[in-house]
Scaffold this motif. Structure first.
Motif, short mmCIF file in Angstrom:
data_model
loop_
_atom_site.label_atom_id
_atom_site.label_comp_id
_atom_site.label_asym_id
_atom_site.label_seq_id
_atom_site.Cartn_x
_atom_site.Cartn_y
_atom_site.Cartn_z
N VAL A 1 0.74 -1.31 -0.16
CA VAL A 1 -0.07 -0.07 0.01
C VAL A 1 0.93 1.18 0.00
CG1 VAL A 1 -1.78 1.43 1.27
CG2 VAL A 1 -1.82 -1.26 1.37
N GLU A 2 0.59 2.26 -0.96
CA GLU A 2 1.50 3.37 -1.29
C GLU A 2 0.68 4.37 -0.43
OE1 GLU A 2 1.82 1.03 -5.34
OE2 GLU A 2 0.18 1.92 -3.74
N SER A 3 1.78 5.40 -0.01
CA SER A 3 0.99 6.65 0.39
C SER A 3 1.96 8.01 -0.10
CB SER A 3 0.61 6.74 1.67
OG SER A 3 1.72 6.59 2.75
N GLY A 4 1.55 9.02 -0.16
CA GLY A 4 2.43 10.25 -0.14
C GLY A 4 2.35 10.94 -1.54
N GLY A 5 1.64 10.50 -2.64
CA GLY A 5 1.71 11.12 -3.91
C GLY A 5 0.80 12.51 -3.57
N GLY A 6 0.87 13.20 -4.70
CA GLY A 6 0.05 14.49 -4.75
C GLY A 6 0.61 15.19 -5.62
N TRP B 1 10.61 1.13 -6.36
CA TRP B 1 9.58 1.86 -6.90
C TRP B 1 9.81 2.00 -8.48
CZ3 TRP B 1 5.75 4.09 -4.07
CH2 TRP B 1 6.10 4.04 -2.28
N TYR B 2 8.48 2.14 -9.10
CA TYR B 2 8.53 2.03 -10.58
C TYR B 2 7.52 3.14 -10.75
CZ TYR B 2 10.98 -2.37 -11.61
OH TYR B 2 11.86 -3.44 -11.64
N ALA C 1 3.80 11.11 -13.02
CA ALA C 1 3.47 9.79 -13.26
C ALA C 1 2.82 9.11 -12.08
CB ALA C 1 4.86 8.79 -13.37
N VAL C 2 2.11 7.72 -12.28
CA VAL C 2 1.62 7.07 -11.38
C VAL C 2 2.95 6.14 -10.77
CG1 VAL C 2 0.21 5.03 -10.68
CG2 VAL C 2 -0.80 7.02 -12.31
N TYR C 3 3.29 6.26 -9.29
CA TYR C 3 4.30 5.50 -8.79
C TYR C 3 3.75 4.22 -8.17
CZ TYR C 3 7.42 9.44 -9.79
OH TYR C 3 8.22 10.35 -10.38
N TRP D 1 2.97 -6.00 -6.50
CA TRP D 1 2.62 -4.60 -6.68
C TRP D 1 1.83 -3.82 -5.94
CZ3 TRP D 1 6.16 -2.41 -10.23
CH2 TRP D 1 6.77 -3.20 -11.13
N GLY D 2 1.76 -2.53 -5.75
CA GLY D 2 0.78 -1.84 -5.23
C GLY D 2 -0.07 -1.21 -6.14
N LYS D 3 -0.93 -0.57 -5.98
CA LYS D 3 -2.05 0.12 -6.54
C LYS D 3 -1.75 1.34 -7.34
CE LYS D 3 -5.92 -2.45 -4.81
NZ LYS D 3 -7.57 -2.14 -4.11
N GLY D 4 -0.48 1.88 -6.81
CA GLY D 4 -0.10 3.13 -7.33
C GLY D 4 -0.83 4.44 -6.57
#
Length: 120
Positions: free
Chosen positions: A5-10, A36-37, A90-92, A110-113
């Motif tokens: 589970v990813e977090s922190g995008g924005g 990370w991709y 991008a989606v990370y 893989w996470g969901k991005g």
């Protein structure tokens, strides 16, 4: 099975910073590699950074700007992104290669991005 589970995008302005986090959870597993991709809109997924036993590997496009780190005790991986550019948009995706003891095999997970948008 391992869940990521990813977090922190924005949204951030060019030159700014963001920190992505990824938490791995599951039943009886051992992580070999985390990383990370990213996938820009309309393009293929590409490597950003991976880390194995504290040894990091970076794509040339992010060297000197991004730093990957890992907390083995918490099964977490982080990506500190500095000096962000619009082309980093991008989606990370968080990635892990892990050994699942119930399945007795190594697998990629893989996470969901999480979306990172860098405005100019």
């Amino acid at each position: 099975q391992v869940q990521l589970v990813e977090s922190g995008g924005g949204l951030v302005q060019a030159g700014g910073s963001l920190r992505l986090s990824c938490a791995a959870s599951g039943n009886d597993f051992s992580i070999n590699v985390m990383g990370w991709y990213r996938q820009p809109l309309g393009k293929e997924r590409e490597l950003v950074a991976t880390i194995t036993n504290r040894l990091p590997k970076y794509a040339d496009s992010v060297k000197g700007r991004f730093t990957i780190s890992r907390d083995n005790a918490k099964n977490m991986v982080y990506l500190q992104m500095n000096s962000l550019k619009p082309e980093d948009t991008a989606v990370y995706y968080c990635y892990a290669n892990a050994f699942s003891r119930p399945e007795y095999s190594n697998k990629d997970y893989w996470g969901k991005g999480t979306l990172v948008t860098v405005s100019s």
